[in-house]
Design an enzyme around this catalytic site. Structure first.
Site, PDB file in Angstrom:
ATOM      1  N   GLU A   1       0.887  -1.277  -0.126  1.00  0.00           N
ATOM      2  CA  GLU A   1       0.049  -0.147  -0.162  1.00  0.00           C
ATOM      3  C   GLU A   1       0.819   1.527  -0.046  1.00  0.00           C
ATOM      4  OE1 GLU A   1      -3.646  -1.818   2.464  1.00  0.00           O
ATOM      5  OE2 GLU A   1      -2.240  -0.826   3.366  1.00  0.00           O
TER       6      GLU A   1
ATOM      7  N   ASP B   1     -11.618  -6.587  -2.794  1.00  0.00           N
ATOM      8  CA  ASP B   1     -12.782  -7.974  -2.741  1.00  0.00           C
ATOM      9  C   ASP B   1     -14.031  -7.517  -2.560  1.00  0.00           C
ATOM     10  OD1 ASP B   1     -13.150  -8.290   0.342  1.00  0.00           O
ATOM     11  OD2 ASP B   1     -11.068  -7.927  -0.042  1.00  0.00           O
TER      12      ASP B   1
END
Length: 234
Positions: A11, A201
């Site tokens: 990230e 997701d």
């Protein structure tokens, strides 16, 4: 100085690669890199997974680096049927969904000494949305942007029953594991903050496999936004 946080190496790695004049440090086992990102002085930290790590990291950044604002960027699970992997969410509000004092008449996520919802800084939300508009031109393959409530808990959500509960109880767009802790700590320190999440997701039974398959793509989308946002905040 601007504080920038992520939970995972993936990230923050693209941001780290774009920094110059860097200096590295480690506090409470949390790595922090300071330097210049396109004309803005930043302290970039990888806090690790979960609300405890996120709160420790946020307070450490406040105490040692005295930032003017804080931006958290990371991945999350989407909670609405029309969401796509790679879409981006700006958290207007954050809630700790696993706080449960319902035995004492409180709602899920509510603490006795504070509001249930933790509010991101409105100016930072606007600037983040503007950065999204500058980074993407609306092509079909590009991510959508949503602004709304994000819920945080020390649990990776991977079942439809919990997904529906989070939708209905909190009206949430996405679920993750750090944002509300970051926001709560910033709120106590009166530090402006915003949390940005890319959807890896859809928080159902396929979530673990989807997370692994999509992490790199989602982090690239988030980086495109951050690449615009950080200089704008500087």
């Amino acid at each position: 100085m601007l504080a920038v946080m992520g939970a995972l190496a993936e990230e923050i790695d693209l941001l780290r690669a774009g920094m110059t004049g860097v200096s590295e440090a480690c506090h409470a086992d949390i790595p922090v890199v300071t330097g210049d990102f396109k004309g803005t002085e930043i302290a970039l930290a990888r806090c690790g997974i979960g609300k405890v790590n996120a709160a420790i990291c946020t307070q450490m950044l406040v105490n040692l680096y005295e930032p003017d604002a804080l931006v958290f960027s990371g991945v999350a699970g989407g909670l609405l049927p029309n969401m796509r992997v790679g879409d981006l969410v700006i958290a207007s509000h954050l809630i700790q969904f696993d706080i449960d004092l319902t035995a004492f008449g409180r709602r899920h996520g509510e603490l006795p000494d504070g509001d249930r919802m933790i509010q991101s800084d409105p100016d930072l939300i606007e600037k983040t949305a503007d950065a999204f508009d500058g980074a993407f031109n609306g092509a079909e393959a590009e991510p959508n942007l949503m602004i709304g409530t994000v819920v945080s808990g020390d649990r990776f959500v991977e079942d439809s029953k919990t997904l529906r509960w989070l939708q209905r109880e909190f009206g949430a767009l996405a679920t993750e594991m750090e944002g509300a802790a970051v926001g709560y700590t910033c709120q106590l320190n009166k530090l402006p903050f915003v949390v940005v999440r890319g959807l890896s997701d859809t928080a159902n039974e396929a979530a673990p496999d989807d997370f692994k398959a999509n992490l790199e793509t989602v982090c690239r989308n988030s980086y495109q936004l951050m690449d615009r946002l950080i200089p704008a905040l500087g």
